[in-house]
Write a protein that holds these residues in place. Sequence first.
Motif, PDB file in Angstrom:
ATOM      1  N   SER A 131      -7.497  -2.066  -4.792  1.00 53.49           N
ATOM      2  CA  SER A 131      -8.921  -1.661  -4.644  1.00 53.49           C
ATOM      3  C   SER A 131      -9.756  -2.832  -4.842  1.00 53.49           C
ATOM      4  O   SER A 131     -10.894  -2.862  -4.627  1.00 53.49           O
ATOM      5  CB  SER A 131      -9.123  -0.455  -5.631  1.00 53.49           C
ATOM      6  OG  SER A 131      -8.784  -0.779  -6.686  1.00 53.49           O
ATOM      7  N   ALA A 175      -5.268   2.050  -2.968  1.00 54.93           N
ATOM      8  CA  ALA A 175      -5.734   1.929  -4.583  1.00 54.93           C
ATOM      9  C   ALA A 175      -5.081   1.022  -5.254  1.00 54.93           C
ATOM     10  O   ALA A 175      -5.537   0.151  -6.193  1.00 54.93           O
ATOM     11  CB  ALA A 175      -5.546   3.446  -5.430  1.00 54.93           C
ATOM     12  N   SER A 181      -3.277   5.723   4.661  1.00 54.45           N
ATOM     13  CA  SER A 181      -2.756   4.714   3.473  1.00 54.45           C
ATOM     14  C   SER A 181      -3.713   4.821   2.482  1.00 54.45           C
ATOM     15  O   SER A 181      -4.839   4.932   3.030  1.00 54.45           O
ATOM     16  CB  SER A 181      -2.419   3.371   4.007  1.00 54.45           C
ATOM     17  OG  SER A 181      -1.414   3.355   5.095  1.00 54.45           O
ATOM     18  N   SER A 182      -3.198   4.982   1.343  1.00 55.20           N
ATOM     19  CA  SER A 182      -3.993   4.726   0.237  1.00 55.20           C
ATOM     20  C   SER A 182      -3.742   3.326  -0.242  1.00 55.20           C
ATOM     21  O   SER A 182      -2.811   2.720  -0.563  1.00 55.20           O
ATOM     22  CB  SER A 182      -3.393   5.598  -0.923  1.00 55.20           C
ATOM     23  OG  SER A 182      -4.239   5.168  -2.053  1.00 55.20           O
ATOM     24  N   HIS A 214       0.892  -1.097   0.020  1.00 58.10           N
ATOM     25  CA  HIS A 214       0.058   0.105  -0.151  1.00 58.10           C
ATOM     26  C   HIS A 214       0.922   1.264  -0.032  1.00 58.10           C
ATOM     27  O   HIS A 214       2.027   1.223   0.265  1.00 58.10           O
ATOM     28  CB  HIS A 214      -0.777   0.114   1.205  1.00 58.10           C
ATOM     29  CG  HIS A 214      -0.220   0.259   2.569  1.00 58.10           C
ATOM     30  ND1 HIS A 214       0.176  -0.976   3.306  1.00 58.10           N
ATOM     31  CD2 HIS A 214       0.175   1.246   3.234  1.00 58.10           C
ATOM     32  CE1 HIS A 214       0.594  -0.805   4.501  1.00 58.10           C
ATOM     33  NE2 HIS A 214       0.822   0.647   4.398  1.00 58.10           N
ATOM     34  N   SER A 268      -9.656   5.525   8.981  1.00 54.56           N
ATOM     35  CA  SER A 268      -8.716   6.104   8.074  1.00 54.56           C
ATOM     36  C   SER A 268      -7.541   7.060   8.487  1.00 54.56           C
ATOM     37  O   SER A 268      -6.471   6.901   7.956  1.00 54.56           O
ATOM     38  CB  SER A 268      -9.615   7.017   6.859  1.00 54.56           C
ATOM     39  OG  SER A 268     -10.164   8.200   7.705  1.00 54.56           O
TER      40      SER A 268
END
Length: 273
Positions: free
Chosen positions: A176, A173, A170-171, A133, A200
């Motif tokens: 996902s 994507a 953290s992202s 991530h 989050s």
Amino acid sequence: MSNLSAAARFANVFGRARRAAIGMIHVEALPGSPKHRLPVSAIVEKAVNEAKIYKECGLHGLLIENMHDVPYLNSEVGPEVVACMTAVCQRVKQESKMPCGIQILAGANSAALAVAKAAQMDFIRAEGFVFAHVADEGIISSCAGELMRYRKIIEGEDIMVFTDVKKKHSSHALTSDVNITETAQAAEMFLSDGVIITGSTTGLPASNEDVSTVLKSVNIPVLLGSGVTPANVLSYPSQLHGMIIGSYFKKNGCWQNDVDRERVSEFMNKIER
């Protein structure tokens, strides 16, 4: 490694199978970090004093973390961090005689295991265990293979490894198309001793839906890792194994502040009732 299940090991360590309350000790900034100010002896004493408050208020465990070391390094820290965290952890463990864990930010999981081995800690909290991530520090790569082999090499299999899934700050994507239950199941397959679910960001609560679905999807302990308060603690499923509480236990509910005995006592009175 013990033949006991992860859930049984959890109960043995914390003295209970459900709703173990684990208090955060945010160690003051360590040597080498931009905000470092205090001598190591003062850093150690402050951590020990906070541990005493938690013990006197009836908490079931402690988690020690270098959260004031901002900005965090990515996965590798210097020997000064390992040495200082060992000094802190040894004293806290000796003085409190409580179940104790360690996390070294950010994602320095092998270093945390080394400290846990030296200081006779009971668990570590690991970031980036499965699936990469993007965090504040950059890309955090998965580490399960290396980490669990390192635990074997140092004969640290009695140290439980609790692992964040879809962690805060953290992202996700990159993953996902992999949901939180699939991530938790992958962590279980890769020998995690428990998964941690967060909101989050620091201080924000985890989704009740996420907690419920993960509890139904894995056979290892499930812990909350952020945003737990007296107002929401009883809204989570009773099957929850543990709660890591930091921000709420600090003065004015801010993680940078000192531990507030009154807040800790209020929280523990509520869950014990």
